[in-house]
Design a protein around this motif. Structure first.
Motif, PDB file in Angstrom:
ATOM      1  N   PRO A  12      52.805 -19.156 -28.694  1.00 58.77           N
ATOM      2  CA  PRO A  12      51.745 -19.474 -27.728  1.00 58.77           C
ATOM      3  C   PRO A  12      52.201 -20.592 -26.782  1.00 58.77           C
ATOM      4  O   PRO A  12      52.895 -21.522 -27.201  1.00 58.77           O
ATOM      5  CB  PRO A  12      50.588 -19.950 -28.614  1.00 58.77           C
ATOM      6  CG  PRO A  12      50.875 -19.393 -29.979  1.00 58.77           C
ATOM      7  CD  PRO A  12      52.372 -19.391 -30.079  1.00 58.77           C
ATOM      8  N   ASP A  13      51.824 -20.472 -25.527  1.00 59.56           N
ATOM      9  CA  ASP A  13      52.190 -21.494 -24.551  1.00 59.56           C
ATOM     10  C   ASP A  13      51.347 -22.740 -24.770  1.00 59.56           C
ATOM     11  O   ASP A  13      50.328 -22.720 -25.475  1.00 59.56           O
ATOM     12  CB  ASP A  13      51.998 -20.967 -23.130  1.00 59.56           C
ATOM     13  CG  ASP A  13      52.827 -21.748 -22.111  1.00 59.56           C
ATOM     14  OD1 ASP A  13      53.580 -22.662 -22.512  1.00 59.56           O
ATOM     15  OD2 ASP A  13      52.710 -21.453 -20.911  1.00 59.56           O
ATOM     16  N   PHE A  14      51.780 -23.828 -24.166  1.00 58.42           N
ATOM     17  CA  PHE A  14      51.050 -25.094 -24.260  1.00 58.42           C
ATOM     18  C   PHE A  14      51.394 -25.936 -23.046  1.00 58.42           C
ATOM     19  O   PHE A  14      52.350 -25.647 -22.320  1.00 58.42           O
ATOM     20  CB  PHE A  14      51.414 -25.844 -25.549  1.00 58.42           C
ATOM     21  CG  PHE A  14      52.898 -25.998 -25.769  1.00 58.42           C
ATOM     22  CD1 PHE A  14      53.639 -26.968 -25.100  1.00 58.42           C
ATOM     23  CD2 PHE A  14      53.568 -25.152 -26.648  1.00 58.42           C
ATOM     24  CE1 PHE A  14      55.004 -27.093 -25.290  1.00 58.42           C
ATOM     25  CE2 PHE A  14      54.949 -25.277 -26.848  1.00 58.42           C
ATOM     26  CZ  PHE A  14      55.660 -26.254 -26.165  1.00 58.42           C
ATOM     27  N   SER A  15      50.616 -26.946 -22.811  1.00 58.16           N
ATOM     28  CA  SER A  15      50.904 -27.963 -21.811  1.00 58.16           C
ATOM     29  C   SER A  15      50.440 -29.284 -22.407  1.00 58.16           C
ATOM     30  O   SER A  15      49.236 -29.559 -22.452  1.00 58.16           O
ATOM     31  CB  SER A  15      50.168 -27.663 -20.502  1.00 58.16           C
ATOM     32  OG  SER A  15      50.446 -28.668 -19.555  1.00 58.16           O
ATOM     33  N   LEU A  16      51.406 -30.060 -22.879  1.00 54.26           N
ATOM     34  CA  LEU A  16      51.067 -31.252 -23.661  1.00 54.26           C
ATOM     35  C   LEU A  16      51.862 -32.460 -23.197  1.00 54.26           C
ATOM     36  O   LEU A  16      53.033 -32.348 -22.832  1.00 54.26           O
ATOM     37  CB  LEU A  16      51.365 -31.008 -25.155  1.00 54.26           C
ATOM     38  CG  LEU A  16      50.560 -29.923 -25.863  1.00 54.26           C
ATOM     39  CD1 LEU A  16      51.095 -29.707 -27.277  1.00 54.26           C
ATOM     40  CD2 LEU A  16      49.076 -30.274 -25.898  1.00 54.26           C
ATOM     41  N   PRO A  17      51.232 -33.637 -23.249  1.00 54.95           N
ATOM     42  CA  PRO A  17      51.940 -34.874 -22.894  1.00 54.95           C
ATOM     43  C   PRO A  17      52.889 -35.291 -24.004  1.00 54.95           C
ATOM     44  O   PRO A  17      52.605 -35.106 -25.189  1.00 54.95           O
ATOM     45  CB  PRO A  17      50.813 -35.890 -22.722  1.00 54.95           C
ATOM     46  CG  PRO A  17      49.725 -35.394 -23.628  1.00 54.95           C
ATOM     47  CD  PRO A  17      49.828 -33.896 -23.616  1.00 54.95           C
ATOM     48  N   ALA A  18      54.021 -35.876 -23.591  1.00 53.99           N
ATOM     49  CA  ALA A  18      55.023 -36.344 -24.543  1.00 53.99           C
ATOM     50  C   ALA A  18      55.137 -37.851 -24.495  1.00 53.99           C
ATOM     51  O   ALA A  18      54.700 -38.501 -23.534  1.00 53.99           O
ATOM     52  CB  ALA A  18      56.377 -35.716 -24.232  1.00 53.99           C
ATOM     53  N   THR A  19      55.760 -38.397 -25.509  1.00 55.59           N
ATOM     54  CA  THR A  19      55.932 -39.848 -25.598  1.00 55.59           C
ATOM     55  C   THR A  19      56.853 -40.378 -24.497  1.00 55.59           C
ATOM     56  O   THR A  19      56.860 -41.576 -24.239  1.00 55.59           O
ATOM     57  CB  THR A  19      56.512 -40.242 -26.974  1.00 55.59           C
ATOM     58  OG1 THR A  19      57.725 -39.513 -27.193  1.00 55.59           O
ATOM     59  CG2 THR A  19      55.526 -39.932 -28.087  1.00 55.59           C
ATOM     60  N   ASP A  20      57.617 -39.488 -23.850  1.00 47.29           N
ATOM     61  CA  ASP A  20      58.510 -39.930 -22.771  1.00 47.29           C
ATOM     62  C   ASP A  20      57.818 -39.974 -21.415  1.00 47.29           C
ATOM     63  O   ASP A  20      58.449 -40.207 -20.386  1.00 47.29           O
ATOM     64  CB  ASP A  20      59.765 -39.043 -22.702  1.00 47.29           C
ATOM     65  CG  ASP A  20      59.462 -37.599 -22.340  1.00 47.29           C
ATOM     66  OD1 ASP A  20      58.289 -37.270 -22.012  1.00 47.29           O
ATOM     67  OD2 ASP A  20      60.405 -36.773 -22.384  1.00 47.29           O
ATOM     68  N   GLY A  21      56.492 -39.727 -21.397  1.00 49.05           N
ATOM     69  CA  GLY A  21      55.726 -39.825 -20.153  1.00 49.05           C
ATOM     70  C   GLY A  21      55.627 -38.530 -19.372  1.00 49.05           C
ATOM     71  O   GLY A  21      54.914 -38.450 -18.372  1.00 49.05           O
ATOM     72  N   LYS A  22      56.310 -37.478 -19.828  1.00 51.73           N
ATOM     73  CA  LYS A  22      56.265 -36.181 -19.142  1.00 51.73           C
ATOM     74  C   LYS A  22      55.292 -35.253 -19.856  1.00 51.73           C
ATOM     75  O   LYS A  22      54.884 -35.512 -20.989  1.00 51.73           O
ATOM     76  CB  LYS A  22      57.655 -35.545 -19.116  1.00 51.73           C
ATOM     77  CG  LYS A  22      58.707 -36.364 -18.387  1.00 51.73           C
ATOM     78  CD  LYS A  22      60.064 -35.684 -18.509  1.00 51.73           C
ATOM     79  CE  LYS A  22      61.176 -36.586 -17.999  1.00 51.73           C
ATOM     80  NZ  LYS A  22      62.494 -36.102 -18.391  1.00 51.73           N
ATOM     81  N   THR A  23      54.958 -34.149 -19.181  1.00 53.59           N
ATOM     82  CA  THR A  23      54.148 -33.090 -19.784  1.00 53.59           C
ATOM     83  C   THR A  23      55.037 -31.862 -19.925  1.00 53.59           C
ATOM     84  O   THR A  23      55.784 -31.518 -19.001  1.00 53.59           O
ATOM     85  CB  THR A  23      52.919 -32.776 -18.912  1.00 53.59           C
ATOM     86  OG1 THR A  23      52.097 -33.957 -18.848  1.00 53.59           O
ATOM     87  CG2 THR A  23      52.095 -31.638 -19.486  1.00 53.59           C
ATOM     88  N   TYR A  24      54.977 -31.218 -21.070  1.00 52.19           N
ATOM     89  CA  TYR A  24      55.858 -30.085 -21.357  1.00 52.19           C
ATOM     90  C   TYR A  24      55.067 -28.822 -21.649  1.00 52.19           C
ATOM     91  O   TYR A  24      53.991 -28.866 -22.257  1.00 52.19           O
ATOM     92  CB  TYR A  24      56.734 -30.384 -22.576  1.00 52.19           C
ATOM     93  CG  TYR A  24      57.777 -31.435 -22.335  1.00 52.19           C
ATOM     94  CD1 TYR A  24      59.069 -31.095 -21.959  1.00 52.19           C
ATOM     95  CD2 TYR A  24      57.483 -32.788 -22.508  1.00 52.19           C
ATOM     96  CE1 TYR A  24      60.046 -32.068 -21.747  1.00 52.19           C
ATOM     97  CE2 TYR A  24      58.444 -33.773 -22.304  1.00 52.19           C
ATOM     98  CZ  TYR A  24      59.727 -33.398 -21.921  1.00 52.19           C
ATOM     99  OH  TYR A  24      60.679 -34.368 -21.719  1.00 52.19           O
ATOM    100  N   SER A  25      55.646 -27.691 -21.235  1.00 54.53           N
ATOM    101  CA  SER A  25      55.137 -26.375 -21.622  1.00 54.53           C
ATOM    102  C   SER A  25      56.298 -25.602 -22.236  1.00 54.53           C
ATOM    103  O   SER A  25      57.447 -26.070 -22.240  1.00 54.53           O
ATOM    104  CB  SER A  25      54.579 -25.631 -20.411  1.00 54.53           C
ATOM    105  OG  SER A  25      55.637 -25.283 -19.535  1.00 54.53           O
TER     106      SER A  25
END
Length: 193
Positions: A12-25
């Motif tokens: 499943p896809d996602f769009s989540l914030p990371a501890t490095d300040g970016k958002t990943y999918s």
């Protein structure tokens, strides 16, 4: 549908914030030959006891195109140390070789059917599930492990073989669902084997 993804299911896809300040999918990891997504957290003794083993596996397979992504879906209302701020601090201290994402809504944990921390999902190049479950058989003290199911699955898959044991039961603390008792699990959550 089963609570947890079945072998062969697409990630499943996602769009989540990371501890490095970016958002990943999911697309941000498209260059990975194999993608290991695992549900983890900051406080769980099973996570803490096996983090170095997971680090070792991530490092060992990186050159073969395997990427690791950690997702923390635990409610910060159950354990304050599972908050995003504590995630950032933990990554600064530990410098783990994976991206660490925050699933505040817990929607991603529901989509994957995460049962425990840690719970590993191994996806092939087409992002179909080839393995789900535990990494080692003694995550609370990984130095005592006699079986590493995650590495066996990666070895077999990378060698072009079917994964001989595609499902194991994850061993760890249950996901801390928001607004629920610390030990609550969804009624349709069940053992994988």
């Amino acid at each position: 549908m089963a609570f947890t993804l079945n072998i062969g299911d697409k990630a499943p896809d996602f769009s989540l914030p990371a501890t490095d300040g970016k958002t990943y999918s999911l697309a941000d990891f498209s260059d990975a030959k194999v993608l290991v997504i695992f549900f983890t957290c900051n406080h769980c003794p099973y996570v803490i006891g096996s983090d170095e083993s997971t680090r070792s596996t991530a490092d060992k397979y990186a050159a073969q195109g395997v990427k690791f992504v950690g997702i923390n879906s635990n409610s910060k209302h159950t354990y304050a140390e599972d908050s995003f701020e504590h995630m950032v601090k933990r990554m600064e201290e530990q410098k783990f070789p994976w991206v660490y994402l925050r699933d505040e809504s817990q929607d991603v944990a529901r989509a994957y059917g995460a049962l425990r921390t840690p719970h590993f999902y191994v996806f092939d190049e087409q992002r179909q599930l080839v393995y789900t479950g535990r990494a080692v058989d003694t995550p609370r003290d990984a130095t005592q492990a006699s079986v590493n199911d995650l590495e066996r699955a990666l070895d077999e898959h990378l060698a072009g073989q079917p994964v001989s044991v595609p499902q194991t039961n994850p061993i760890g603390c249950n996901v801390k669902w928001d607004g629920k008792d610390a030990h609550w699990m969804p009624p349709d959550a069940c053992d994988l084997v």
